[in-house]
Every structure is written in C-alpha cells, then in structure tokens.
Scaffold this motif. Structure first.
Motif, PDB file in Angstrom:
ATOM      1  N   GLU A   1      10.278  -9.374 -56.633  1.00 56.69           N
ATOM      2  CA  GLU A   1      10.349  -9.018 -55.429  1.00 56.69           C
ATOM      3  C   GLU A   1       8.907  -8.516 -55.035  1.00 56.69           C
TER       4      GLU A   1
ATOM      5  N   ALA B   1      19.224 -16.049 -59.993  1.00 63.57           N
ATOM      6  CA  ALA B   1      18.114 -16.019 -59.212  1.00 63.57           C
ATOM      7  C   ALA B   1      17.747 -14.615 -58.983  1.00 63.57           C
ATOM      8  N   LEU B   2      18.474 -13.674 -59.063  1.00 59.37           N
ATOM      9  CA  LEU B   2      18.109 -12.228 -58.813  1.00 59.37           C
ATOM     10  C   LEU B   2      17.135 -11.666 -59.568  1.00 59.37           C
TER      11      LEU B   2
ATOM     12  N   VAL C   1      10.214  -4.788 -60.291  1.00 61.52           N
ATOM     13  CA  VAL C   1      11.607  -4.759 -60.636  1.00 61.52           C
ATOM     14  C   VAL C   1      11.848  -4.659 -62.203  1.00 61.52           C
TER      15      VAL C   1
ATOM     16  N   ARG D   1      15.249  -3.398 -63.512  1.00 64.43           N
ATOM     17  CA  ARG D   1      16.619  -3.537 -63.606  1.00 64.43           C
ATOM     18  C   ARG D   1      16.981  -3.913 -62.350  1.00 64.43           C
ATOM     19  N   THR D   2      18.297  -4.566 -62.490  1.00 54.78           N
ATOM     20  CA  THR D   2      19.097  -5.113 -61.476  1.00 54.78           C
ATOM     21  C   THR D   2      20.562  -4.929 -61.720  1.00 54.78           C
ATOM     22  N   GLN D   3      21.100  -4.308 -60.519  1.00 55.89           N
ATOM     23  CA  GLN D   3      22.628  -3.823 -60.525  1.00 55.89           C
ATOM     24  C   GLN D   3      23.266  -4.469 -59.684  1.00 55.89           C
ATOM     25  N   VAL D   4      24.368  -5.465 -59.826  1.00 54.59           N
ATOM     26  CA  VAL D   4      25.033  -6.252 -58.952  1.00 54.59           C
ATOM     27  C   VAL D   4      26.551  -5.324 -58.904  1.00 54.59           C
TER      28      VAL D   4
ATOM     29  N   VAL E   1      29.329 -16.621 -59.624  1.00 54.54           N
ATOM     30  CA  VAL E   1      28.281 -17.798 -59.768  1.00 54.54           C
ATOM     31  C   VAL E   1      26.916 -17.540 -58.849  1.00 54.54           C
ATOM     32  N   GLY E   2      25.812 -18.002 -59.171  1.00 53.61           N
ATOM     33  CA  GLY E   2      24.751 -17.975 -58.222  1.00 53.61           C
ATOM     34  C   GLY E   2      24.120 -16.776 -58.451  1.00 53.61           C
ATOM     35  N   VAL E   3      24.084 -15.815 -59.321  1.00 54.35           N
ATOM     36  CA  VAL E   3      23.303 -14.640 -59.457  1.00 54.35           C
ATOM     37  C   VAL E   3      21.937 -14.774 -60.120  1.00 54.35           C
TER      38      VAL E   3
ATOM     39  N   VAL F   1      14.404 -12.941 -59.821  1.00 56.77           N
ATOM     40  CA  VAL F   1      12.978 -12.994 -59.145  1.00 56.77           C
ATOM     41  C   VAL F   1      12.474 -12.007 -58.555  1.00 56.77           C
TER      42      VAL F   1
END
Lengths: 142, 142
Positions: A118, A113-114, A123, A125-128, A109-111, A116
């Motif tokens: 920078e 906004a990632l 950006v 790609r995003t990797q969590v 939950v709550g990811v 967004v």
DNA sequence: CTCCGTGCAAAGATTTTGCAGGAAC
DNA sequence: GTTCCTGCAAAATCTTTGCACGGAG
C-alpha cells in the motif's frame, strides 16, 4: 495439520530460543489438541490447567505473548477476547460466526493480491475477517 | 467526504428511525468533525463532552451501538479499544500503524473478489485489516 | 550459579447493566 | 401520555504489571 508428539513440543520451544518449562509445554499442547486451534487466553488457561492446576492466568498471558513474538502463534483480534491461531499458513483467513462466536479457517478465492504494498505504508501483516452465520447456526430457527 | 451541516444531523437520525436528542447529535457530529473518522468510544466521549459536558460514558456506548445497528457506523475491532468508522463505503479497508495505533482508510488493489461467497458460510460482513508502520512513524528512528 | 520464567495479587482498561428520572414523539 | 433515552454507579470482562521465589540452562 500433522499431529506432533509431546516430545517434539520441547524441541520446538528450544528451536525458537525459548526455555522449556512445564507451563509452556502444556500451553502449546493445548493448541495441538484443539480442533481448529483458535483459543482465547481463558480457554487456554482452562485446558492447560487440567494437567497443570497451579498454572496462573498471568502466566498464560505472558506465555501467549511470548509465543506470538517467537512466531508460534498469531493473534486474531476481534469482538471480545483475542483468539490465538496455531495455524501459521499465510494463505488462510478467518470466518467468525456472529451467533456462536466460533472462529473457522477459510481460504477465500481472490485474496492473494492483498499482499500488494500500500503506497505510503509498510505493511507487515494482513488480517482478513469474514463475519456471518455458520451453517450449523443457520440451521437453527433462532 | 462531503461535509454535512448540523441541521442535517437531526434529519439523518430521523431518517434512520432514531429519536433526535442532543446526545445523539453531538456524538454524530464528532465523527463529521474528525479527519478520518475512526474514533474510539473514549475519544467520542472526550469530543462530545465539549459541547455537552453532562454526557455520560454509558450513553456514548449505548449510542454507538445504536448507530451501528442503524447503519450509521461500522465497528472496527482490533487491538485495544474498538474504533468506529463513519465511512460506510463498502470498498475501503483499513491500515493500522503498530507504532502510533492510528487507523487509516486504504483501497488496496485486488480485494474485490473478497465478496465471494464462502461455501458453508453465510458471509454478512468483510473486514480487511492491514498492519504495519505508517510513513510518519517510519521516518522516526525509534 | 545465573538468569529468566512463574505465581500471586492488585491495578488498569474497556465495556455492560440496572434502575429511576426525563425528554421525544 | 407513552415510550424510549439518559445518567449514575457498580459490576463484568479482558489484560497487564510488580515483585519475590524457584527452576532451566
């Protein structure tokens, strides 16, 4: 999610502008047959070697890189060998168990906004990656 | 953030229950002297070899692992060699430039909810990695 | 037929391990 | 003095590369 038949594999390759070869087909199918679909190059080699024993490791590496460029797979880098993810859904992330080293898909939950931007960085790609102990390993005393 | 003197390095090691040796001191100081503080094992070896030329690579690897266990460093795994982060602030994440391969600290908006527990998993660590092109590389045509 | 993909083998990069000597506490 | 760390060298892991053959389009 939806299982895709073998005949579709060739079509999918062609769609992405890739030549259809036996090697590419068995490699792509290895992901479809895998529950979760997070394989290392070595695991892909092992599985794809079953129907195609001549398959060389170098070909697996080359092909996986090709598939990543074509947008069929996403590399998940982490401890040890890189894993490749066949789940292209942008909204999911990963959990790695530090005991059994398996990789799971999660939807924290709550990811959202990632994405967004920078300031000062473009950006792409995003990797969590969440790390911890999975319920299965947590049940074991050791 | 705050620069810490050399004499404090020994105290810091002792605090964490680690023996104070010349190797550990120069390795820890390499991070303090580095802008950004995201070094690979090899970079640490190069920098720490300056004041201590006998320093072996294996010792660097052993010591970095030790420091991670002691909570002095955090490993940032990704493409190629693992980088070690001396910034222990829980609230920050990372941006890696896919051109120059450098790692930057960032504080993206809206990531706070990430600490939310994932049902069925005991999350112990969270790693957010943004990838793209940094402003410096973006200015170059190639 | 032409081009690109494949296989093989070898090198490259990164990290780990075993053991003996030596330093820290 | 005891325990743990270090250095050296070698191996283990993971990945990439060069080149000639062969199959896809």
């Amino acid at each position: 999610m939806e299982a895709v038949g073998r005949q579709d594999t060739a079509a999918l390759l062609r769609e992405r502008g890739l030549r259809v070869t036996a090697q590419r087909r068995v490699i792509l199918e290895a992901f479809r047959e895998d529950e979760g679909g997070h394989l290392t190059a070595d695991e892909v080699h092992t599985r794809a070697s079953e129907p195609l024993p001549e398959l060389a490791r170098a070909t697996v590496y080359n092909t996986l890189a090709e598939f990543v460029r074509a947008g069929l797979l996403r590399p998940i880098e982490g401890r040890g060998a890189t894993r490749y993810d066949a789940n292209l859904d942008e909204g999911h992330h990963h959990f790695r168990c530090i005991r059994c080293d398996r990789l799971f898909d999660v939807h924290p939950v709550g990811v959202d906004a990632l994405t967004v931007a920078e300031p000062g960085f473009r950006v792409e790609r995003t990797q969590v990656l969440l790390e911890g102990v999975c319920s299965e390993c947590d049940a074991v005393p050791a």
